[in-house]
Motif scaffolding. Structure first.
Motif, PDB file in Angstrom:
ATOM      1  N   LYS A 152       0.810  -1.216   0.000  1.00 52.23           N
ATOM      2  CA  LYS A 152       0.000   0.000   0.000  1.00 52.23           C
ATOM      3  C   LYS A 152       0.850   1.275   0.000  1.00 52.23           C
ATOM      4  O   LYS A 152       0.419   2.303  -0.538  1.00 52.23           O
ATOM      5  N   TYR A 153       2.029   1.207   0.626  1.00 49.68           N
ATOM      6  CA  TYR A 153       2.863   2.403   0.737  1.00 49.68           C
ATOM      7  C   TYR A 153       4.315   1.953   0.809  1.00 49.68           C
ATOM      8  O   TYR A 153       4.651   1.072   1.608  1.00 49.68           O
ATOM      9  N   VAL A 154       5.179   2.524  -0.056  1.00 48.14           N
ATOM     10  CA  VAL A 154       6.561   2.061  -0.127  1.00 48.14           C
ATOM     11  C   VAL A 154       7.522   3.239  -0.196  1.00 48.14           C
ATOM     12  O   VAL A 154       7.140   4.363  -0.532  1.00 48.14           O
ATOM     13  N   ARG A 155       8.767   2.942   0.117  1.00 48.73           N
ATOM     14  CA  ARG A 155       9.857   3.904  -0.077  1.00 48.73           C
ATOM     15  C   ARG A 155      10.825   3.322  -1.091  1.00 48.73           C
ATOM     16  O   ARG A 155      11.262   2.171  -0.953  1.00 48.73           O
ATOM     17  N   ILE A 156      11.129   4.091  -2.117  1.00 46.46           N
ATOM     18  CA  ILE A 156      12.127   3.704  -3.113  1.00 46.46           C
ATOM     19  C   ILE A 156      13.217   4.758  -3.095  1.00 46.46           C
ATOM     20  O   ILE A 156      12.960   5.922  -3.409  1.00 46.46           O
ATOM     21  N   GLY A 157      14.425   4.341  -2.707  1.00 43.91           N
ATOM     22  CA  GLY A 157      15.487   5.332  -2.540  1.00 43.91           C
ATOM     23  C   GLY A 157      15.139   6.283  -1.409  1.00 43.91           C
ATOM     24  O   GLY A 157      14.861   5.867  -0.280  1.00 43.91           O
ATOM     25  N   LYS A 158      15.066   7.581  -1.721  1.00 47.29           N
ATOM     26  CA  LYS A 158      14.795   8.596  -0.704  1.00 47.29           C
ATOM     27  C   LYS A 158      13.348   9.066  -0.684  1.00 47.29           C
ATOM     28  O   LYS A 158      12.978   9.897   0.148  1.00 47.29           O
ATOM     29  N   PHE A 159      12.510   8.538  -1.586  1.00 40.57           N
ATOM     30  CA  PHE A 159      11.153   9.063  -1.717  1.00 40.57           C
ATOM     31  C   PHE A 159      10.108   7.979  -1.482  1.00 40.57           C
ATOM     32  O   PHE A 159      10.382   6.782  -1.643  1.00 40.57           O
ATOM     33  N   GLU A 160       8.908   8.443  -1.120  1.00 37.03           N
ATOM     34  CA  GLU A 160       7.827   7.520  -0.784  1.00 37.03           C
ATOM     35  C   GLU A 160       6.709   7.582  -1.826  1.00 37.03           C
ATOM     36  O   GLU A 160       6.522   8.618  -2.482  1.00 37.03           O
ATOM     37  N   TYR A 161       5.974   6.462  -1.931  1.00 40.21           N
ATOM     38  CA  TYR A 161       4.969   6.323  -2.980  1.00 40.21           C
ATOM     39  C   TYR A 161       3.747   5.581  -2.456  1.00 40.21           C
ATOM     40  O   TYR A 161       3.859   4.648  -1.665  1.00 40.21           O
ATOM     41  N   TYR A 162       2.577   6.018  -2.932  1.00 31.85           N
ATOM     42  CA  TYR A 162       1.340   5.293  -2.664  1.00 31.85           C
ATOM     43  C   TYR A 162       1.160   4.225  -3.739  1.00 31.85           C
ATOM     44  O   TYR A 162       1.236   4.515  -4.938  1.00 31.85           O
ATOM     45  N   VAL A 163       0.944   2.995  -3.321  1.00 32.47           N
ATOM     46  CA  VAL A 163       0.606   1.927  -4.264  1.00 32.47           C
ATOM     47  C   VAL A 163      -0.910   1.962  -4.385  1.00 32.47           C
ATOM     48  O   VAL A 163      -1.635   1.515  -3.493  1.00 32.47           O
ATOM     49  N   ALA A 164      -1.394   2.525  -5.486  1.00 31.07           N
ATOM     50  CA  ALA A 164      -2.809   2.861  -5.602  1.00 31.07           C
ATOM     51  C   ALA A 164      -3.694   1.643  -5.836  1.00 31.07           C
ATOM     52  O   ALA A 164      -4.783   1.537  -5.254  1.00 31.07           O
ATOM     53  N   CYS A 165      -3.256   0.739  -6.709  1.00 32.84           N
ATOM     54  CA  CYS A 165      -4.110  -0.403  -7.042  1.00 32.84           C
ATOM     55  C   CYS A 165      -3.311  -1.438  -7.814  1.00 32.84           C
ATOM     56  O   CYS A 165      -2.184  -1.196  -8.238  1.00 32.84           O
ATOM     57  N   ARG A 166      -3.914  -2.598  -7.995  1.00 34.52           N
ATOM     58  CA  ARG A 166      -3.336  -3.611  -8.867  1.00 34.52           C
ATOM     59  C   ARG A 166      -3.550  -3.199 -10.333  1.00 34.52           C
ATOM     60  O   ARG A 166      -4.419  -2.390 -10.640  1.00 34.52           O
ATOM     61  N   THR A 167      -2.781  -3.810 -11.207  1.00 35.89           N
ATOM     62  CA  THR A 167      -2.954  -3.567 -12.636  1.00 35.89           C
ATOM     63  C   THR A 167      -3.858  -4.645 -13.208  1.00 35.89           C
ATOM     64  O   THR A 167      -3.476  -5.813 -13.285  1.00 35.89           O
ATOM     65  N   ALA A 168      -5.076  -4.242 -13.572  1.00 32.34           N
ATOM     66  CA  ALA A 168      -5.998  -5.173 -14.227  1.00 32.34           C
ATOM     67  C   ALA A 168      -5.588  -5.268 -15.691  1.00 32.34           C
ATOM     68  O   ALA A 168      -5.557  -4.269 -16.407  1.00 32.34           O
ATOM     69  N   ARG A 169      -5.245  -6.474 -16.134  1.00 32.91           N
ATOM     70  CA  ARG A 169      -4.622  -6.637 -17.440  1.00 32.91           C
ATOM     71  C   ARG A 169      -5.632  -6.693 -18.573  1.00 32.91           C
ATOM     72  O   ARG A 169      -6.668  -7.364 -18.483  1.00 32.91           O
ATOM     73  N   CYS A 170      -5.318  -5.963 -19.649  1.00 35.62           N
ATOM     74  CA  CYS A 170      -6.054  -6.070 -20.897  1.00 35.62           C
ATOM     75  C   CYS A 170      -5.324  -7.077 -21.790  1.00 35.62           C
ATOM     76  O   CYS A 170      -4.485  -7.840 -21.324  1.00 35.62           O
ATOM     77  N   LEU A 171      -5.597  -7.049 -23.082  1.00 36.35           N
ATOM     78  CA  LEU A 171      -4.981  -8.006 -24.000  1.00 36.35           C
ATOM     79  C   LEU A 171      -3.636  -7.541 -24.544  1.00 36.35           C
ATOM     80  O   LEU A 171      -3.009  -8.266 -25.329  1.00 36.35           O
ATOM     81  N   LEU A 172      -3.170  -6.369 -24.147  1.00 36.70           N
ATOM     82  CA  LEU A 172      -1.924  -5.850 -24.700  1.00 36.70           C
ATOM     83  C   LEU A 172      -0.736  -6.787 -24.489  1.00 36.70           C
ATOM     84  O   LEU A 172       0.095  -6.932 -25.394  1.00 36.70           O
TER      85      LEU A 172
END
Length: 314
Positions: A227-247
């Motif tokens: 749900k919430y992560v830190r990458i390097g020095k900055f933080e990020y909200y993990v908003a949702c899963r990726t629902a896959r299309c046919l791409l």
């Protein structure tokens, strides 16, 4: 992201006379159009602030197979037989044109529809008018074709599962990406899928799923609950899963579309989100917790919070 998904082809819809984005979902032949990015390096002796490519913050190098006829077509077939590649054409496009370049090149600000949004974007077609006619043949596009760039200060606001301005102090933005600015993919998760496709797509790679952040280290599908992560020095909200299309069925290297895979296999065991019960999920969509952030290759990722996700459809 600064350099990610800033350009899009679009075709003119005859019924509405409006531009609509073009995607590999519906035109796999777009895979034959390759791009590279040249970024100015002030440390080089050849660096010159007056060079147009420096003034535009870089140059997009677009390469595609030439559309030939007659003797040239024969030469192309011989060239392909010996090299495995077609004769190609290359064109340079300013990455972020200045106002002077916009005026001198005759670029225009026009609306371009991408999914349910119609942001104002920069039509840079005058720079490649000849190439667009060639690309229409390559891509088998019958309607008028154009190339757009994200217009500065006209990005699309991200809502759905993204945090709101009152929570983070700004509303997340996106250029021509589908919905969210950051799409992370766990190598171990893709490897789990690949093993199930050993007889159909044994060389399945992360690129099939078009992420802009690739991570290594976690176990397969650990990311499903982030749900919430830190990458390097900055933080990020993990908003949702990726629902896959046919791409992902389209091989990004050659534009060949598999009739069923990996979509069929993914749906056999990755329908895991109640918000999109008919779709398989792989990968996660993220937004930065701050308006400005950066990350570099090799940054560590730290999971700060986990929880359940319920996908909000577009």
């Amino acid at each position: 992201m600064k350099y990610d998904r800033q350009f899009s082809f679009a075709q003119l819809e005859p019924s509405t006379q409006k531009w609509r984005f073009l995607s590999q979902r519906h035109n796999p032949l777009l895979a034959h159009v390759k791009t590279e990015l040249w970024i100015p390096d002030p440390s080089l002796r050849s660096y010159s602030p007056s060079f147009p490519g420096v003034q535009s913050g870089g140059v997009i190098i677009m390469t595609y197979p030439r559309q030939l006829a007659g003797l040239e077509a024969v030469i192309d077939r011989l060239y392909t037989a010996f090299t495995g590649r077609h004769l190609e054409k290359t064109v340079a496009i300013p990455f972020n044109p200045t106002m002077e370049q916009i005026t001198n090149n005759g670029y225009t600000m026009e609306q371009m529809t991408i999914w349910k949004d119609s942001p104002t974007a920069l039509n840079i077609s005058p720079s490649i008018s000849v190439e667009l006619q060639e690309l229409k043949l390559l891509l088998d596009v019958k309607r008028q074709l154009a190339l757009f760039r994200v217009a500065n200060n006209h990005e699309r606001e991200v809502f759905r599962d993204a945090p709101r301005e009152g929570q983070v102090g700004y509303q997340p933005l996106v250029g021509f990406a589908d919905a969210y600015p950051l799409h992370i993919m766990n190598v171990a998760s893709v490897e789990d899928v690949r093993k199930r496709l050993a007889n159909t797509i044994p060389d399945l790679e992360v690129l099939r799923f078009r992420p802009n952040i690739v991570i290594e280290g976690p176990q397969a599908f650990d990311e499903d609950e982030w749900k919430y992560v830190r990458i390097g020095k900055f933080e990020y909200y993990v908003a949702c899963r990726t629902a896959r299309c046919l791409l992902p069925n389209v091989n990004p290297e050659n534009g060949v579309k598999h009739p069923t895979e990996p979509d069929s296999t993914l749906k056999s065991y990755r329908r895991i989100d109640a918000g999109s019960p008919k779709d398989a999920c792989l990968g996660m969509q993220m937004v930065p917790a701050t308006p400005v952030c950066s990350m570099t290759v090799g940054d560590s990722i730290e999971v700060l919070r986990t929880g359940e996700h319920i996908y909000t459809p577009q």
